[in-house]
Design a protein around this motif. Structure first.
Motif, short mmCIF file in Angstrom:
data_model
loop_
_atom_site.label_atom_id
_atom_site.label_comp_id
_atom_site.label_asym_id
_atom_site.label_seq_id
_atom_site.Cartn_x
_atom_site.Cartn_y
_atom_site.Cartn_z
N GLY A 21 13.21 -7.44 35.43
CA GLY A 21 14.64 -7.60 35.64
C GLY A 21 14.95 -8.56 36.76
N HIS A 22 16.21 -8.56 37.14
CA HIS A 22 16.72 -9.44 38.19
C HIS A 22 17.20 -8.57 39.35
CE1 HIS A 22 16.54 -12.59 35.18
NE2 HIS A 22 17.15 -11.75 34.36
N TYR A 23 16.54 -8.69 40.48
CA TYR A 23 16.87 -7.92 41.67
C TYR A 23 17.71 -8.82 42.57
CZ TYR A 23 13.34 -4.74 39.92
OH TYR A 23 12.61 -3.87 39.13
N LYS A 24 19.01 -8.61 42.56
CA LYS A 24 19.96 -9.48 43.26
C LYS A 24 20.32 -8.87 44.61
CE LYS A 24 23.41 -12.65 43.15
NZ LYS A 24 23.13 -13.96 43.63
N GLY A 25 20.17 -9.67 45.66
CA GLY A 25 20.49 -9.22 47.01
C GLY A 25 19.23 -8.81 47.76
N ARG A 26 19.15 -9.23 49.00
CA ARG A 26 17.97 -8.95 49.84
C ARG A 26 17.63 -7.46 49.85
NH1 ARG A 26 19.24 -11.57 54.88
NH2 ARG A 26 20.87 -10.02 54.94
N ASP A 27 18.62 -6.60 50.01
CA ASP A 27 18.35 -5.16 50.07
C ASP A 27 17.78 -4.63 48.75
OD1 ASP A 27 19.23 -5.17 52.69
OD2 ASP A 27 21.23 -4.43 52.19
N ASN A 28 18.25 -5.17 47.63
CA ASN A 28 17.75 -4.75 46.33
C ASN A 28 16.34 -5.28 46.08
OD1 ASN A 28 18.01 -3.33 43.91
ND2 ASN A 28 18.87 -5.08 42.84
N VAL A 29 16.04 -6.48 46.55
CA VAL A 29 14.68 -7.02 46.43
C VAL A 29 13.72 -6.15 47.22
CG1 VAL A 29 13.17 -8.97 46.97
CG2 VAL A 29 15.44 -9.41 46.01
N LEU A 30 14.07 -5.88 48.47
CA LEU A 30 13.17 -5.12 49.35
C LEU A 30 13.15 -3.63 49.01
CD1 LEU A 30 14.14 -6.82 52.73
CD2 LEU A 30 12.07 -7.20 51.39
N GLY A 31 14.31 -3.02 48.92
CA GLY A 31 14.40 -1.58 48.71
C GLY A 31 14.34 -1.17 47.25
N GLY A 32 14.56 -2.12 46.35
CA GLY A 32 14.47 -1.85 44.93
C GLY A 32 13.12 -2.26 44.39
#
Length: 137
Positions: free
Chosen positions: A47-58
């Protein structure tokens, strides 16, 4: 022959080092707030993890969770164009349940203002990667 590393290559190497060390603070500082990481395939991690927090925490947190912390990556090379793009080649390893995976892959980075703004991930065998990670919902 003398090798002069371009600043973009040095940035990406630092990112790989921080990722391997679990240093999310350093990784966060290296990314734009709207950084997006694109993961191929049709698995639990695709998928597409949009936003720094979503990349790191997701995404990155999901890699650690699904593999019990066994996910690791070995950087093979960094290639830059001097215009805000970098491509890496690496080999990743992980265990999940009774399965293991070892596969070549790479990342295509877009850099803006000395920060990572976009990461496109590629793997050597999408079908095998999907099988290892399990099918998404």
């Amino acid at each position: 022959m003398t090798h002069h590393e371009h600043p973009d290559a040095a940035l990406i190497r630092r990112g790989y080092e921080a990722f391997s060390a679990g240093d999310t603070e350093t990784l966060a500082a290296m990314m734009t707030s709207d950084c997006t990481h694109h993961v191929p395939g049709e698995s639990l991690i695709s998928g597409h993890y949009k936003g720094r927090d979503n990349v790191l925490g997701g995404y990155y947190a999901k890699l650690a969770e699904l593999t019990g912390g066994t996910f690791r990556v070995e950087l093979k090379g960094v290639f830059v164009d001097g215009r805000g793009h970098a491509i890496t080649a690496h080999r990743f390893h992980a265990d999940r349940g009774d399965r293991g995976i070892e596969m070549d892959g790479g990342l295509f980075f877009t850099l803006v203002g000395d920060k990572i703004s976009d990461i496109d991930e590629c793997v050597a065998d999408i079908v095998e990667a999907d099988s290892f990670w399990g099918q998404g919902a």
